[in-house]
Design a protein around this motif. Structure first.
Motif, PDB file in Angstrom:
ATOM      1  N   TRP A 111       0.783  -1.225   0.000  1.00 15.47           N
ATOM      2  CA  TRP A 111       0.000   0.000   0.000  1.00 15.47           C
ATOM      3  C   TRP A 111       0.820   1.282   0.000  1.00 15.47           C
ATOM      4  O   TRP A 111       0.498   2.222  -0.707  1.00 15.47           O
ATOM      5  N   TYR A 112       1.854   1.363   0.779  1.00 17.15           N
ATOM      6  CA  TYR A 112       2.573   2.621   0.933  1.00 17.15           C
ATOM      7  C   TYR A 112       3.594   2.850  -0.179  1.00 17.15           C
ATOM      8  O   TYR A 112       3.672   3.921  -0.756  1.00 17.15           O
ATOM      9  N   LYS A 113       4.372   1.829  -0.490  1.00 20.71           N
ATOM     10  CA  LYS A 113       5.429   1.967  -1.497  1.00 20.71           C
ATOM     11  C   LYS A 113       4.896   2.402  -2.866  1.00 20.71           C
ATOM     12  O   LYS A 113       5.489   3.271  -3.507  1.00 20.71           O
ATOM     13  N   PRO A 114       3.763   1.839  -3.335  1.00 23.26           N
ATOM     14  CA  PRO A 114       3.249   2.304  -4.633  1.00 23.26           C
ATOM     15  C   PRO A 114       2.935   3.810  -4.646  1.00 23.26           C
ATOM     16  O   PRO A 114       3.203   4.493  -5.634  1.00 23.26           O
ATOM     17  N   PHE A 115       2.377   4.317  -3.535  1.00 24.31           N
ATOM     18  CA  PHE A 115       2.131   5.755  -3.460  1.00 24.31           C
ATOM     19  C   PHE A 115       3.451   6.526  -3.502  1.00 24.31           C
ATOM     20  O   PHE A 115       3.571   7.541  -4.177  1.00 24.31           O
ATOM     21  N   GLN A 116       4.425   6.030  -2.770  1.00 21.01           N
ATOM     22  CA  GLN A 116       5.737   6.673  -2.737  1.00 21.01           C
ATOM     23  C   GLN A 116       6.357   6.709  -4.139  1.00 21.01           C
ATOM     24  O   GLN A 116       6.892   7.734  -4.573  1.00 21.01           O
ATOM     25  N   ASP A 117       6.249   5.598  -4.851  1.00 20.80           N
ATOM     26  CA  ASP A 117       6.785   5.531  -6.211  1.00 20.80           C
ATOM     27  C   ASP A 117       6.055   6.500  -7.144  1.00 20.80           C
ATOM     28  O   ASP A 117       6.677   7.151  -7.988  1.00 20.80           O
ATOM     29  N   ARG A 118       4.735   6.579  -6.977  1.00 24.54           N
ATOM     30  CA  ARG A 118       3.963   7.514  -7.814  1.00 24.54           C
ATOM     31  C   ARG A 118       4.359   8.956  -7.529  1.00 24.54           C
ATOM     32  O   ARG A 118       4.413   9.780  -8.448  1.00 24.54           O
ATOM     33  N   LEU A 119       4.629   9.265  -6.262  1.00 24.58           N
ATOM     34  CA  LEU A 119       5.070  10.631  -5.932  1.00 24.58           C
ATOM     35  C   LEU A 119       6.415  10.936  -6.587  1.00 24.58           C
ATOM     36  O   LEU A 119       6.617  12.033  -7.120  1.00 24.58           O
ATOM     37  N   LYS A 120       7.333   9.972  -6.554  1.00 20.45           N
ATOM     38  CA  LYS A 120       8.644  10.166  -7.184  1.00 20.45           C
ATOM     39  C   LYS A 120       8.514  10.421  -8.681  1.00 20.45           C
ATOM     40  O   LYS A 120       9.290  11.165  -9.267  1.00 20.45           O
ATOM     41  N   ASN A 121       7.522   9.761  -9.303  1.00 18.85           N
ATOM     42  CA  ASN A 121       7.357   9.859 -10.753  1.00 18.85           C
ATOM     43  C   ASN A 121       6.407  10.965 -11.198  1.00 18.85           C
ATOM     44  O   ASN A 121       6.223  11.162 -12.397  1.00 18.85           O
ATOM     45  N   ALA A 122       5.808  11.683 -10.252  1.00 21.86           N
ATOM     46  CA  ALA A 122       4.889  12.768 -10.615  1.00 21.86           C
ATOM     47  C   ALA A 122       5.672  13.856 -11.346  1.00 21.86           C
ATOM     48  O   ALA A 122       6.716  14.305 -10.880  1.00 21.86           O
ATOM     49  N   LYS A 123       5.145  14.258 -12.485  1.00 22.61           N
ATOM     50  CA  LYS A 123       5.852  15.251 -13.304  1.00 22.61           C
ATOM     51  C   LYS A 123       5.280  16.655 -13.126  1.00 22.61           C
ATOM     52  O   LYS A 123       5.943  17.636 -13.443  1.00 22.61           O
TER      53      LYS A 123
END
Length: 164
Positions: A111-123
């Motif tokens: 649950w948490y890591k996918p959100f973290q990854d999406r934040l890193k990839n937000a353009k």
């Protein structure tokens, strides 16, 4: 996340909790249940105001449930049951810590890591804001579901053993 440190902190807490329950000086307030597979808090208020803060650094019993203990309310007494928290078997406490860390790690990965990854990839700022909003909504809903589950558990009678 440092799961080794988390596990050590959990084990330290469980060891202190075990010592508290095992201490004959506290038996009028908190002690092993007959059979030694659970512990009973005969005086919950006195325990939460006098013993828990002094011996465990907490003021209520909620952390026990987060570590996998089941709480049974019987009149004015509380009883807590957890696999591997047994009288005369302190070596089993590691298993409780291992389970908690495994569950924590699985939750983080799912649950948490996918959100973290999406934040890193937000353009863009909009993408970032959307991810933050979704994460907040998810955890609010998750929290509501846990509270509802605890309420259902509290209002349900303990399962009866049929002796098999």
């Amino acid at each position: 996340m440092d799961y080794c440190t988390e596990r050590n902190e959990i084990y330290a807490f469980l060891k202190k909790a075990y010592e508290l329950v095992d201490d004959p000086c506290t038996d009028k307030i908190i002690s092993w249940a007959p059979g030694g597979k659970s512990f009973v808090v005969s005086e919950p208020l006195k325990c939460s105001t006098d013993l828990l803060p002094l011996r465990l650094g907490i003021t209520d019993f909620a952390i026990f449930q987060s570590y996998g203990f089941s709480k049974i309310v019987s009149g004015q007494e509380l009883e807590f049951l957890c696999n591997d928290f047994e009288k005369g078997r302190p070596e089993l406490l590691d298993k409780i810590g291992d389970r908690y860390v495994a569950e924590s790690k699985a939750f983080y990965e799912k649950w948490y890591k996918p959100f973290q990854d999406r934040l890193k990839n937000a353009k863009t700022r909009e993408e970032w804001d959307l991810v933050v909003k979704e994460q907040k909504e998810f955890f609010e809903n998750e929290s509501k579901e846990r509270r509802a589950s605890r309420l259902r558990t509290k209002s349900s009678p303990p399962a009866q053993s049929n002796g098999i």
